[in-house]
Write a protein that holds these residues in place. Structure first.
Motif, PDB file in Angstrom:
ATOM      1  N   ARG A 205       0.817  -1.214   0.000  1.00  0.00           N
ATOM      2  CA  ARG A 205       0.000   0.000   0.000  1.00  0.00           C
ATOM      3  C   ARG A 205       0.849   1.262   0.000  1.00  0.00           C
ATOM      4  O   ARG A 205       0.405   2.319  -0.456  1.00  0.00           O
ATOM      5  N   GLN A 206       2.079   1.141   0.478  1.00  0.00           N
ATOM      6  CA  GLN A 206       2.999   2.278   0.450  1.00  0.00           C
ATOM      7  C   GLN A 206       3.812   2.310  -0.839  1.00  0.00           C
ATOM      8  O   GLN A 206       4.087   3.379  -1.385  1.00  0.00           O
ATOM      9  N   GLU A 207       4.170   1.129  -1.345  1.00  0.00           N
ATOM     10  CA  GLU A 207       5.087   1.045  -2.478  1.00  0.00           C
ATOM     11  C   GLU A 207       4.419   1.279  -3.828  1.00  0.00           C
ATOM     12  O   GLU A 207       5.058   1.766  -4.764  1.00  0.00           O
ATOM     13  N   LEU A 208       3.142   0.931  -3.944  1.00  0.00           N
ATOM     14  CA  LEU A 208       2.486   0.964  -5.252  1.00  0.00           C
ATOM     15  C   LEU A 208       1.845   2.305  -5.597  1.00  0.00           C
ATOM     16  O   LEU A 208       1.444   2.520  -6.745  1.00  0.00           O
ATOM     17  N   TYR A 209       1.748   3.195  -4.620  1.00  0.00           N
ATOM     18  CA  TYR A 209       0.999   4.425  -4.841  1.00  0.00           C
ATOM     19  C   TYR A 209       1.846   5.658  -4.541  1.00  0.00           C
ATOM     20  O   TYR A 209       2.768   5.611  -3.716  1.00  0.00           O
ATOM     21  N   VAL A 210       1.499   6.742  -5.182  1.00  0.00           N
ATOM     22  CA  VAL A 210       2.212   7.997  -4.954  1.00  0.00           C
ATOM     23  C   VAL A 210       1.542   8.815  -3.850  1.00  0.00           C
ATOM     24  O   VAL A 210       2.132   9.753  -3.329  1.00  0.00           O
ATOM     25  N   GLN A 211       0.281   8.501  -3.526  1.00  0.00           N
ATOM     26  CA  GLN A 211      -0.428   9.183  -2.470  1.00  0.00           C
ATOM     27  C   GLN A 211      -0.665   8.234  -1.310  1.00  0.00           C
ATOM     28  O   GLN A 211      -0.481   7.020  -1.428  1.00  0.00           O
ATOM     29  N   ASP A 212      -1.072   8.780  -0.185  1.00  0.00           N
ATOM     30  CA  ASP A 212      -1.374   7.961   0.974  1.00  0.00           C
ATOM     31  C   ASP A 212      -2.557   7.045   0.662  1.00  0.00           C
ATOM     32  O   ASP A 212      -3.596   7.510   0.156  1.00  0.00           O
ATOM     33  N   TYR A 213      -2.412   5.767   0.955  1.00  0.00           N
ATOM     34  CA  TYR A 213      -3.428   4.787   0.587  1.00  0.00           C
ATOM     35  C   TYR A 213      -4.794   5.134   1.161  1.00  0.00           C
ATOM     36  O   TYR A 213      -5.827   5.010   0.489  1.00  0.00           O
ATOM     37  N   SER A 214      -4.821   5.588   2.395  1.00  0.00           N
ATOM     38  CA  SER A 214      -6.097   5.878   3.071  1.00  0.00           C
ATOM     39  C   SER A 214      -6.792   7.105   2.500  1.00  0.00           C
ATOM     40  O   SER A 214      -7.984   7.313   2.752  1.00  0.00           O
ATOM     41  N   SER A 215      -6.073   7.908   1.726  1.00  0.00           N
ATOM     42  CA  SER A 215      -6.663   9.135   1.189  1.00  0.00           C
ATOM     43  C   SER A 215      -7.189   8.977  -0.240  1.00  0.00           C
ATOM     44  O   SER A 215      -7.765   9.914  -0.795  1.00  0.00           O
ATOM     45  N   ILE A 216      -7.012   7.800  -0.834  1.00  0.00           N
ATOM     46  CA  ILE A 216      -7.403   7.589  -2.233  1.00  0.00           C
ATOM     47  C   ILE A 216      -8.926   7.566  -2.365  1.00  0.00           C
ATOM     48  O   ILE A 216      -9.625   6.887  -1.605  1.00  0.00           O
ATOM     49  N   ASP A 217      -9.439   8.311  -3.314  1.00  0.00           N
ATOM     50  CA  ASP A 217     -10.866   8.315  -3.629  1.00  0.00           C
ATOM     51  C   ASP A 217     -11.128   7.139  -4.579  1.00  0.00           C
ATOM     52  O   ASP A 217     -10.991   7.255  -5.793  1.00  0.00           O
ATOM     53  N   TRP A 218     -11.502   6.009  -4.011  1.00  0.00           N
ATOM     54  CA  TRP A 218     -11.584   4.789  -4.806  1.00  0.00           C
ATOM     55  C   TRP A 218     -12.663   4.816  -5.887  1.00  0.00           C
ATOM     56  O   TRP A 218     -12.412   4.401  -7.032  1.00  0.00           O
ATOM     57  N   PRO A 219     -13.895   5.278  -5.595  1.00  0.00           N
ATOM     58  CA  PRO A 219     -14.888   5.328  -6.685  1.00  0.00           C
ATOM     59  C   PRO A 219     -14.431   6.142  -7.892  1.00  0.00           C
ATOM     60  O   PRO A 219     -14.820   5.856  -9.028  1.00  0.00           O
ATOM     61  N   ALA A 220     -13.571   7.137  -7.658  1.00  0.00           N
ATOM     62  CA  ALA A 220     -13.074   7.955  -8.770  1.00  0.00           C
ATOM     63  C   ALA A 220     -12.089   7.201  -9.647  1.00  0.00           C
ATOM     64  O   ALA A 220     -11.747   7.665 -10.745  1.00  0.00           O
ATOM     65  N   GLN A 221     -11.628   6.036  -9.189  1.00  0.00           N
ATOM     66  CA  GLN A 221     -10.635   5.262  -9.940  1.00  0.00           C
ATOM     67  C   GLN A 221     -11.273   4.217 -10.855  1.00  0.00           C
ATOM     68  O   GLN A 221     -10.568   3.532 -11.592  1.00  0.00           O
ATOM     69  N   ARG A 222     -12.593   4.088 -10.812  1.00  0.00           N
ATOM     70  CA  ARG A 222     -13.256   3.022 -11.571  1.00  0.00           C
ATOM     71  C   ARG A 222     -12.970   3.097 -13.071  1.00  0.00           C
ATOM     72  O   ARG A 222     -12.757   2.069 -13.722  1.00  0.00           O
ATOM     73  N   ASN A 223     -12.985   4.285 -13.609  1.00  0.00           N
ATOM     74  CA  ASN A 223     -12.712   4.456 -15.036  1.00  0.00           C
ATOM     75  C   ASN A 223     -11.324   5.024 -15.289  1.00  0.00           C
ATOM     76  O   ASN A 223     -11.016   5.431 -16.417  1.00  0.00           O
ATOM     77  N   ASN A 224     -10.509   5.048 -14.251  1.00  0.00           N
ATOM     78  CA  ASN A 224      -9.165   5.597 -14.378  1.00  0.00           C
ATOM     79  C   ASN A 224      -8.213   4.530 -14.916  1.00  0.00           C
ATOM     80  O   ASN A 224      -7.916   3.542 -14.240  1.00  0.00           O
ATOM     81  N   VAL A 225      -7.769   4.714 -16.129  1.00  0.00           N
ATOM     82  CA  VAL A 225      -6.785   3.826 -16.754  1.00  0.00           C
ATOM     83  C   VAL A 225      -5.650   4.709 -17.267  1.00  0.00           C
ATOM     84  O   VAL A 225      -5.894   5.679 -17.985  1.00  0.00           O
ATOM     85  N   ALA A 226      -4.441   4.391 -16.874  1.00  0.00           N
ATOM     86  CA  ALA A 226      -3.284   5.185 -17.289  1.00  0.00           C
ATOM     87  C   ALA A 226      -3.241   5.297 -18.813  1.00  0.00           C
ATOM     88  O   ALA A 226      -3.584   4.349 -19.528  1.00  0.00           O
ATOM     89  N   ALA A 227      -2.822   6.450 -19.295  1.00  0.00           N
ATOM     90  CA  ALA A 227      -2.807   6.699 -20.741  1.00  0.00           C
ATOM     91  C   ALA A 227      -1.991   5.653 -21.492  1.00  0.00           C
ATOM     92  O   ALA A 227      -2.359   5.239 -22.601  1.00  0.00           O
ATOM     93  N   CYS A 228      -0.891   5.200 -20.900  1.00  0.00           N
ATOM     94  CA  CYS A 228      -0.043   4.219 -21.579  1.00  0.00           C
ATOM     95  C   CYS A 228      -0.693   2.841 -21.651  1.00  0.00           C
ATOM     96  O   CYS A 228      -0.261   1.987 -22.425  1.00  0.00           O
TER      97      CYS A 228
END
Length: 302
Positions: A205-228
């Protein structure tokens, strides 16, 4: 063996041509050539040598030199440089999906976070925004590992399996590999199957993310796919369908959900029974095995 014994034969023009040249050489040198299959169990030396890394006896080409050759003579249909060091993809780029999943796999296998390759992978992953932008199948695997929230996935709509078989939207109308992968995936989603939290999970949870894990807005990530990683942009119709089904997911019937879970597990058991626990492919097999272990433990394996 087939090409040698048939003195050409088969459907590959390249292999036929090579065999013809070989036979011409044998005729000129008065050599009798016969090929025979030798099972690996009886050919242990060759089998061992084929699996042994011996870089001191192999040649390799730099990617830049390889592409100069390809640009000049075109890309071959067979690999003329099939050494271990040349057997690397030089045409693709780092992506969030492969980087995040390979990173987690190596960490699970015991490689430390300070390993130079993992440090390099982590820096690259962070440069792309971290694992929040991983595509849907990556979201699924990370959610199972408890390093991504199930709320960060568009619903897999488990109740779809309760529809009458005659309906066009019934899963039986889907391509077989797609259907058999989303079958156990839907079970995992419906039950929120998740690994227990431990030190490794906390580290992920610390290594995979650039932000604090507990602060991530998860519903906002549903359609979030990296451009690459986004090969095809989501259509408005898919986005609308996901939005409607996500509303249903937030208010789904607990009774229907339990029926759907039972239906899904019946299909998973049937798949294991009909295929002798092999399934139709490695992905569905892996998730089937995970579900059977989750429900039945060691007993379910037999």
């Amino acid at each position: 063996m087939y090409y040698v014994n048939k003195q050409g034969g088969g459907h590959s023009k390249l292999l036929c041509l090579e065999v013809i040249h070989l036979w011409q050489f044998c005729i000129e040198e008065d050599i009798t050539l016969v090929a025979a299959h030798l099972p690996g169990m009886q050919n242990r030396l060759a089998d061992h040598l084929s699996r042994t890394v011996s870089l001191s006896h192999e040649l390799s080409l730099k990617a830049s030199a390889l592409w100069i050759i390809f640009a000049t003579f075109d890309i071959p249909t067979i690999d003329p440089f099939s050494m271990r060091e040349s057997r690397k993809h030089v045409e693709d780029k780092w992506r969030v999906f492969g980087t995040a999943l390979n990173y987690t796999s190596l960490r699970i296998l015991g490689v430390g976070p300070d390993d130079p390759d993992l440090v390099r992978a982590r820096i690259n992953l962070h440069s792309k925004g971290g694992a929040v932008g991983i595509p849907s199948w990556g979201k699924f695997w990370l959610a199972v590992l408890n390093v991504y929230s199930w709320e960060g996935m568009n619903t897999l709509f488990p109740e779809l399996w309760l529809l009458p078989a005659w309906m066009p939207a019934h899963p039986s109308t889907l391509w077989c590999h797609c259907r058999q992968v989303y079958l156990p995936m839907s079970y995992c989603y419906a039950t929120r199957l998740t690994a227990e939290e431990d030190e490794l999970v906390q580290s992920f949870r610390q290594e995979l993310y650039v932000q604090d894990y507990s602060s991530i807005d998860w519903p906002a990530q549903r359609n979030n796919v990296a451009a690459c990683d986004l090969y095809t942009p989501h259509s408005w119709l898919l986005t609308l369908a996901n939005a409607i089904l996500n509303v249903y997911e937030a208010h789904h019937s607990a009774r229907l959900r339990q029926r759907a879970i039972a239906e899904l597990y019946d299909h998973i058991k049937a798949d294991d029974r009909f295929t002798k626990a092999i399934s139709i492919g490695p992905i569905s097999k892996t998730i089937n095995m995970l579900v059977r272990w989750y429900v039945d433990g060691d007993v379910g394996v037999h």
